[in-house]
Enzyme design. Sequence first.
Site, PDB file in Angstrom:
ATOM      1  N   TYR A  95      13.934 121.218 -34.614  1.00 39.66           N
ATOM      2  CA  TYR A  95      14.689 120.424 -35.584  1.00 39.66           C
ATOM      3  C   TYR A  95      14.908 121.125 -36.926  1.00 39.66           C
ATOM      4  O   TYR A  95      16.017 121.062 -37.479  1.00 39.66           O
ATOM      5  CB  TYR A  95      14.037 119.050 -35.758  1.00 39.66           C
ATOM      6  CG  TYR A  95      14.402 118.127 -34.622  1.00 39.66           C
ATOM      7  CD1 TYR A  95      15.575 117.379 -34.653  1.00 39.66           C
ATOM      8  CD2 TYR A  95      13.601 118.037 -33.493  1.00 39.66           C
ATOM      9  CE1 TYR A  95      15.925 116.553 -33.599  1.00 39.66           C
ATOM     10  CE2 TYR A  95      13.939 117.221 -32.427  1.00 39.66           C
ATOM     11  CZ  TYR A  95      15.105 116.481 -32.491  1.00 39.66           C
ATOM     12  OH  TYR A  95      15.473 115.673 -31.435  1.00 39.66           O
ATOM     13  N   GLU A 137      10.952 110.906 -29.358  1.00 40.28           N
ATOM     14  CA  GLU A 137      10.767 111.863 -28.264  1.00 40.28           C
ATOM     15  C   GLU A 137       9.296 112.111 -27.966  1.00 40.28           C
ATOM     16  O   GLU A 137       8.922 112.325 -26.800  1.00 40.28           O
ATOM     17  CB  GLU A 137      11.493 113.170 -28.592  1.00 40.28           C
ATOM     18  CG  GLU A 137      13.007 113.015 -28.515  1.00 40.28           C
ATOM     19  CD  GLU A 137      13.772 114.112 -29.232  1.00 40.28           C
ATOM     20  OE1 GLU A 137      13.172 115.169 -29.524  1.00 40.28           O
ATOM     21  OE2 GLU A 137      14.971 113.907 -29.509  1.00 40.28           O
ATOM     22  N   GLY A 278      30.677 109.787  -9.981  1.00 40.90           N
ATOM     23  CA  GLY A 278      30.015 108.733 -10.742  1.00 40.90           C
ATOM     24  C   GLY A 278      29.357 107.691  -9.870  1.00 40.90           C
ATOM     25  O   GLY A 278      28.638 106.823 -10.378  1.00 40.90           O
TER      26      GLY A 278
END
Length: 411
Positions: A95, A137, A278
Amino acid sequence: MLSEQSVQIIKSTVPVLEVHGVAITKRFYELLFGAHPELLHIFNHANQKQGRQQTALANAVYAAALHIENLAAILPAVKQIAHKHRSLGVKPEHYPIVGTYLLKAIKEVLGDAATEDILNAWAEAYGIIADAFIGVEAEMYDRAHAQAGGWEGFRAFRIGRKVRESDVITSFYLVPEDGGAIAGFEPGQYVSVKIDIPGDSHTHIRQYSLSDSPGKPYYRISVKREDAAQDRPAGKVSTYLQEYAGEGSVIRLSAPAGDFVLNRTDDRPVVLISGGVGLTPMVSMLNALAEKHPHRPVTFIHAAQNGGVHAMKRQVDELAGKQPQLSVYYCYGQPTAADRERQSFHKEGYVDLPWLKSVIAQPDAGYYFCGPLPFMRTVRRALREWGIPESDVHFEFFGPAASLETASAVR
């Protein structure tokens, strides 16, 4: 909490991001990969070349600026992206790197308009948003590892069976190489597949929906071979899996992830609508409903070009023959003569609202759909015109999130 001064500065940049968002994120990725080429082992190169990743990030940045006074409004999007990050192996140390090059890209693209105050405000905002992602996360990593049969990172799986489902789709039945238990999952979730292709300098990671119901001693993924078309290159991973990976080959998987999941606590009818490949999460949901919730009425609608590319038709038809609560309808865009002779479809052309109304007997239902972006936009528009509540509509993008409106939020 973000300072009031920074809030006002961020809000003032919304119109700028609407115009220059994609240019900023395009430059961001150039700077990022130039300085940290090791991150190319995580990112999908095809999405980079097609601009999908840049647009998705631009839309995410725009949404953050737009809702800067109430970041809780973008929490669903944060969780969706966090699932992908956990599945790919994005870690907290990534990050600060991303923040550094995002700010550099803003400065380069906006030039003198990117004042020190604007850059400081965005640095402050990015820090808060990054902390939110890291926290979400971290919980996901812990759950994936701690659950029964769970694991950390990528685990070796062997291809136990390889089954051709159509001219372009092949299913892979994957069993753990170590012989241990595997983690459960919710119908609709996906796994990340990590592949080292001989002769290629980068590792490739792709996410594929699990296409069977939970509770089996294997995971099944059903992969469409992506051939080159116009400005889109052939899919490296899909081609490798279909042409070179055989039964006995070993690939690596991350634990199941994703927030596009079947609501198994809702007893109302279910409508599953898919286009092309899909159908993979839809079949997972369909099988789970048939096995665990056979009392729930299900309408299964699938759109394909023709019978040659229509995967899993036999399995779905067999299930419909056993399940009186299941109604199945197929729409072919360009049916072949053989399709017509066999009467293997119910509508020619495209899915539209009048047809949906004619085949969905109980509109008070949970709606789930997935497929190519134009197909998804059509379905979303039809359900909205019908007045289906937003809370009953659920969908999944294959690849970076896009907009289901007629144009993306960021130009």
